[in-house]
Design a protein around this motif. Structure first.
Motif, PDB file in Angstrom:
ATOM      1  N   MET A  39     112.938  31.875  -2.465  1.00 36.08           N
ATOM      2  CA  MET A  39     113.005  30.928  -1.351  1.00 36.08           C
ATOM      3  C   MET A  39     111.951  31.243  -0.291  1.00 36.08           C
ATOM      4  O   MET A  39     111.361  30.328   0.275  1.00 36.08           O
ATOM      5  N   GLU A  40     111.714  32.515  -0.027  1.00 35.29           N
ATOM      6  CA  GLU A  40     110.666  32.884   0.935  1.00 35.29           C
ATOM      7  C   GLU A  40     109.282  32.526   0.398  1.00 35.29           C
ATOM      8  O   GLU A  40     108.448  31.996   1.122  1.00 35.29           O
ATOM      9  N   GLN A  41     109.057  32.812  -0.874  1.00 32.24           N
ATOM     10  CA  GLN A  41     107.762  32.516  -1.487  1.00 32.24           C
ATOM     11  C   GLN A  41     107.470  31.012  -1.446  1.00 32.24           C
ATOM     12  O   GLN A  41     106.352  30.606  -1.158  1.00 32.24           O
ATOM     13  N   ARG A  42     108.496  30.213  -1.715  1.00 28.64           N
ATOM     14  CA  ARG A  42     108.311  28.753  -1.730  1.00 28.64           C
ATOM     15  C   ARG A  42     108.450  28.128  -0.344  1.00 28.64           C
ATOM     16  O   ARG A  42     108.251  26.930  -0.189  1.00 28.64           O
ATOM     17  N   ARG A  43     108.841  28.952   0.629  1.00 27.05           N
ATOM     18  CA  ARG A  43     109.048  28.475   2.002  1.00 27.05           C
ATOM     19  C   ARG A  43     110.044  27.315   2.050  1.00 27.05           C
ATOM     20  O   ARG A  43     109.750  26.251   2.583  1.00 27.05           O
ATOM     21  N   VAL A  44     111.233  27.547   1.461  1.00 23.22           N
ATOM     22  CA  VAL A  44     112.266  26.510   1.427  1.00 23.22           C
ATOM     23  C   VAL A  44     113.563  27.030   2.023  1.00 23.22           C
ATOM     24  O   VAL A  44     113.802  28.241   2.088  1.00 23.22           O
ATOM     25  N   GLU A  45     114.390  26.094   2.453  1.00 18.88           N
ATOM     26  CA  GLU A  45     115.749  26.394   2.879  1.00 18.88           C
ATOM     27  C   GLU A  45     116.679  25.495   2.082  1.00 18.88           C
ATOM     28  O   GLU A  45     116.271  24.447   1.588  1.00 18.88           O
ATOM     29  N   ALA A  46     117.930  25.913   1.947  1.00 21.83           N
ATOM     30  CA  ALA A  46     118.897  25.183   1.135  1.00 21.83           C
ATOM     31  C   ALA A  46     119.940  24.513   2.015  1.00 21.83           C
ATOM     32  O   ALA A  46     120.497  25.141   2.913  1.00 21.83           O
ATOM     33  N   LEU A  47     120.181  23.249   1.738  1.00 16.89           N
ATOM     34  CA  LEU A  47     121.286  22.513   2.337  1.00 16.89           C
ATOM     35  C   LEU A  47     122.379  22.426   1.277  1.00 16.89           C
ATOM     36  O   LEU A  47     122.093  22.154   0.108  1.00 16.89           O
ATOM     37  N   LEU A  48     123.616  22.642   1.676  1.00 16.56           N
ATOM     38  CA  LEU A  48     124.726  22.740   0.729  1.00 16.56           C
ATOM     39  C   LEU A  48     125.887  21.864   1.153  1.00 16.56           C
ATOM     40  O   LEU A  48     126.244  21.832   2.334  1.00 16.56           O
ATOM     41  N   THR A  49     126.480  21.196   0.195  1.00 14.49           N
ATOM     42  CA  THR A  49     127.763  20.536   0.404  1.00 14.49           C
ATOM     43  C   THR A  49     128.665  20.862  -0.780  1.00 14.49           C
ATOM     44  O   THR A  49     128.191  20.981  -1.914  1.00 14.49           O
ATOM     45  N   MET A  50     129.953  21.059  -0.494  1.00 15.75           N
ATOM     46  CA  MET A  50     130.933  21.396  -1.532  1.00 15.75           C
ATOM     47  C   MET A  50     132.166  20.531  -1.329  1.00 15.75           C
ATOM     48  O   MET A  50     132.476  20.129  -0.207  1.00 15.75           O
ATOM     49  N   THR A  51     132.877  20.290  -2.429  1.00 15.71           N
ATOM     50  CA  THR A  51     134.132  19.557  -2.354  1.00 15.71           C
ATOM     51  C   THR A  51     135.001  19.963  -3.531  1.00 15.71           C
ATOM     52  O   THR A  51     134.514  20.517  -4.518  1.00 15.71           O
ATOM     53  N   HIS A  52     136.295  19.695  -3.418  1.00 14.75           N
ATOM     54  CA  HIS A  52     137.184  19.872  -4.564  1.00 14.75           C
ATOM     55  C   HIS A  52     138.334  18.880  -4.451  1.00 14.75           C
ATOM     56  O   HIS A  52     138.875  18.642  -3.371  1.00 14.75           O
ATOM     57  N   PRO A  76     128.915  24.456   5.268  1.00  8.45           N
ATOM     58  CA  PRO A  76     128.626  25.694   4.542  1.00  8.45           C
ATOM     59  C   PRO A  76     127.124  25.866   4.369  1.00  8.45           C
ATOM     60  O   PRO A  76     126.365  24.895   4.391  1.00  8.45           O
ATOM     61  N   ARG A  77     126.720  27.124   4.199  1.00  2.00           N
ATOM     62  CA  ARG A  77     125.305  27.419   3.958  1.00  2.00           C
ATOM     63  C   ARG A  77     125.238  28.687   3.119  1.00  2.00           C
ATOM     64  O   ARG A  77     126.249  29.344   2.879  1.00  2.00           O
ATOM     65  N   PHE A  78     124.042  29.009   2.691  1.00  2.00           N
ATOM     66  CA  PHE A  78     123.831  30.208   1.891  1.00  2.00           C
ATOM     67  C   PHE A  78     123.212  31.320   2.729  1.00  2.00           C
ATOM     68  O   PHE A  78     122.366  31.075   3.580  1.00  2.00           O
ATOM     69  N   THR A  79     123.639  32.532   2.437  1.00  2.00           N
ATOM     70  CA  THR A  79     122.914  33.729   2.806  1.00  2.00           C
ATOM     71  C   THR A  79     122.406  34.265   1.473  1.00  2.00           C
ATOM     72  O   THR A  79     123.193  34.412   0.537  1.00  2.00           O
ATOM     73  N   VAL A  80     121.108  34.533   1.386  1.00  2.00           N
ATOM     74  CA  VAL A  80     120.541  34.949   0.100  1.00  2.00           C
ATOM     75  C   VAL A  80     119.911  36.329   0.191  1.00  2.00           C
ATOM     76  O   VAL A  80     119.485  36.765   1.259  1.00  2.00           O
ATOM     77  N   SER A  81     119.856  36.992  -0.947  1.00  2.00           N
ATOM     78  CA  SER A  81     119.224  38.304  -1.063  1.00  2.00           C
ATOM     79  C   SER A  81     118.581  38.379  -2.445  1.00  2.00           C
ATOM     80  O   SER A  81     118.654  37.433  -3.223  1.00  2.00           O
TER      81      SER A  81
END
Length: 125
Positions: free
Chosen positions: A97-110, A85-90
Motif C-alpha cells: 500500500m505504501e509503494q502504490r501510495r493507496v489507502e483502503a476504504l472498507l464497508t462490511m455487512t452481515h 470500519p478501516r484497516f490498520t496494515v502491517s
C-alpha cells in the motif's frame, strides 16, 4: 483521487461458527485475527458474524491489492474508531500500500447468514 483497486468477498457465518466450535478454533483464530480483533469479536453475542465480516474484509483487501505474494492474514486488522470500519496494515500489506501510495476504504455487512465486505483502493493525496 482516483480509484485504483476494488475487492469484494462474502463469507458464510455458519462456516465460521462451525470452525469456532471445532477442534481447530484456536489455531484458526490465532492465524487469521489479531489480538484486538479477537477481543472485540469474542465479546459480542453474534461473534461468528463479526468474525465472518472481518474474514470477508481481509479477503476483499487481498483481492483489491491483487493477492501480493507473502501477505498474511494478521497483516490486516479491521478497526472501528467511532465511525466506519478501516484497516490498520502491517507487513506485506503495508509495504504494497505504501509503494502504490493507496489507502483502503472498507464497508462490511452481515445478514441472512452471510457476511460481506467491499474494499476500494484509492490514491492517497
Amino acid at each position: 483521487m482516483a480509484i485504483v483497486g476494488l475487492g469484494m468477498d462474502i463469507c458464510s457465518v455458519e462456516r465460521i461458527q462451525r470452525i469456532l466450535q471445532g477442534p481447530r478454533a484456536e489455531r484458526f483464530l490465532e492465524r487469521v485475527y489479531t489480538d484486538a480483533e479477537r477481543a472485540l469479536c469474542s465479546e459480542r453475542a453474534d461473534s461468528a458474524s463479526a468474525y465472518a465480516a472481518r474474514f470477508a474484509a481481509k479477503e476483499a483487501l487481498v483481492k483489491a491489492l491483487g493477492a501480493p505474494p507473502g501477505i498474511r492474514w494478521r497483516d490486516m486488522e479491521v478497526v472501528r474508531t467511532g465511525g466506519m470500519p478501516r484497516f490498520t496494515v502491517s507487513g506485506v500489506a503495508r509495504e504494497v500500500m505504501e509503494q502504490r501510495r493507496v489507502e483502503a476504504l472498507l464497508t462490511m455487512t452481515h445478514d441472512a447468514g452471510v457476511a460481506a465486505a467491499t474494499v476500494i483502493l484509492q490514491e492517497r493525496p
